[in-house]
Every structure is written in structure tokens, then in C-alpha cells.
Design an enzyme around this catalytic site. Structure first.
Site, PDB file in Angstrom:
ATOM      1  N   HIS A  40      15.275   1.765  34.936  1.00  0.00           N
ATOM      2  CA  HIS A  40      16.212   2.113  34.268  1.00  0.00           C
ATOM      3  C   HIS A  40      17.839   2.006  34.521  1.00  0.00           C
ATOM      4  O   HIS A  40      18.235   1.058  35.244  1.00  0.00           O
ATOM      5  CB  HIS A  40      16.623   3.737  34.251  1.00  0.00           C
ATOM      6  CG  HIS A  40      16.873   4.326  36.107  1.00  0.00           C
ATOM      7  ND1 HIS A  40      15.692   4.023  36.910  1.00  0.00           N
ATOM      8  CD2 HIS A  40      18.367   5.496  36.878  1.00  0.00           C
ATOM      9  CE1 HIS A  40      16.687   4.782  38.153  1.00  0.00           C
ATOM     10  NE2 HIS A  40      17.609   4.868  38.141  1.00  0.00           N
TER      11      HIS A  40
ATOM     12  N   HIS B 294      21.432   2.515  33.854  1.00  0.00           N
ATOM     13  CA  HIS B 294      22.791   4.076  33.938  1.00  0.00           C
ATOM     14  C   HIS B 294      23.750   3.795  32.302  1.00  0.00           C
ATOM     15  O   HIS B 294      24.128   2.371  32.857  1.00  0.00           O
ATOM     16  CB  HIS B 294      23.950   4.170  34.894  1.00  0.00           C
ATOM     17  CG  HIS B 294      22.901   4.832  36.146  1.00  0.00           C
ATOM     18  ND1 HIS B 294      22.277   6.310  36.119  1.00  0.00           N
ATOM     19  CD2 HIS B 294      21.610   3.707  36.741  1.00  0.00           C
ATOM     20  CE1 HIS B 294      21.774   6.499  37.362  1.00  0.00           C
ATOM     21  NE2 HIS B 294      21.655   5.253  37.416  1.00  0.00           N
TER      22      HIS B 294
END
Ligand code: AMP
Length: 149
Positions: free
Chosen positions: A135, A137
């Protein structure tokens, strides 16, 4: 207000309090790197709610449950395909990695982060990664510091 208190207020806006940083680190250290499904799979399958801000056929972006900035969004690939973290990237992942970054820019615009933002990808225990589904951020809405902690 005393100068000490003023500094404390200023610092609390710039970075999370030491206790918050410790719990983030603890969560990362407690997380065991693995190929098992993660909480992000549940979000993708809509088994648990998330505050989704962007979605297409490949990428999902939602607000972080524990925001570290006024705007804190997590962008994930809908299909993990072995990408538990960036360190597992192979050539076949080039397209999705580029798409995640490009989407981060699209979402930054959507979130009106005109004055700048920060992209972070934590990798592994020492990188403070706590969820093993790659992922990105996207953080913004405050002044960032350098070097990061
Ligand atoms: P990392 O520590 O880089 O692995 O980042 C994982 C992030 O996922 C953390 O910032 C968490 O706050 C966030 N997170 C974990 N569970 C959820 C959830 N259910 N909804 C939104 N964000 C989450």
C-alpha cells in the site's frame, strides 16, 4: 501561553506524540510478514467498512483509520498478486506499481492538496510495515518534516 506549551502545541501538529509513534512501531513489530489474507482483503470484499475516496478496477483508496496527518489515505491494489510489500516486487508488478503512484497523484488533486503531499511505502518490520498487502500512504494537509522518523 508559556513558550514551552507553545512549542508542545506546535510539535503536536507537526508529528504524532511519542506514545502514538510507539504504538505504530509496536504494531509493525507485532505484525509477522506473511502471505495470509489481511484486513485489506476484507475491505476489498466490503466485509468491513472503509471510507473509500477512490475506486477503479485495479486500485482502491480509503482513509486511514489512524490518520497521521489531516489527510491520510491508503491506496492498495485490488489484487495483491504476491505483493505483500515492495520488497517482493517483480517485473510483472511494474504496471500496478506505476498505477498506484499515478492514482496517488489523482487522489491528491481530488483532496485539494495543492501545496504538496507525501507518499510513503513502509516495507518490512524495520520499515514499520504492519499490513502485508502492499500500500501507498498519501499524507497531506500539514507541513511534513525531514528526515522522517
Ligand atoms: P503500514 O503500517 O505501512 O503497514 O500501514 C498500514 C496502515 O493501515 C496503517 O496506517 C493503519 O492505520 C491502516 N489501517 C489498518 N486497518 C485499517 C482499516 N480497517 N481501515 C483503514 N486503515 C487501516
Amino acid at each position: 501561553m508559556s513558550s514551552g506549551k507553545r512549542l508542545q502545541v506546535l510539535n503536536s501538529h507537526i508529528s504524532p506524540p511519542p506514545s502514538a509513534m510507539a504504538s505504530e512501531k509496536d504494531a509493525a513489530l507485532a505484525a509477522v510478514p506473511s502471505d495470509s489474507p489481511t484486513i485489506f482483503d476484507k475491505i476489498i470484499k466490503k466485509e468491513i467498512p472503509a471510507n473509500v475516496v477512490y475506486e477503479d478496477d485495479k486500485v482502491l483508496a480509503f482513509r486511514d483509520i489512524n490518520p497521521q496527518a489531516p489527510t491520510h489515505i491508503v491506496l492498495i491494489p485490488k489484487v495483491r498478486d504476491g505483493l505483500t510489500g515492495l520488497s517482493k516486487a517483480e517485473e510483472r508488478h511494474i504496471e500496478i506499481l506505476g498505477r498506484l503512484l499515478y492514482t496517488a497523484k489523482v487522489v491528491a488533486k481530488q483532496e485539494n492538496l495543492k501545496e504538496g503531499f507525501r507518499i510513503v511505502i513502509n516495507d518490512g518490520p524495520k520499515g514499520c510495515q504492519s499490513v502485508y498487502h502492499i500500500h501507498v500512504h498519501l499524507l497531506g494537509g500539514r507541513q511534513m518534516n525531514w528526515p522522517p522518523g
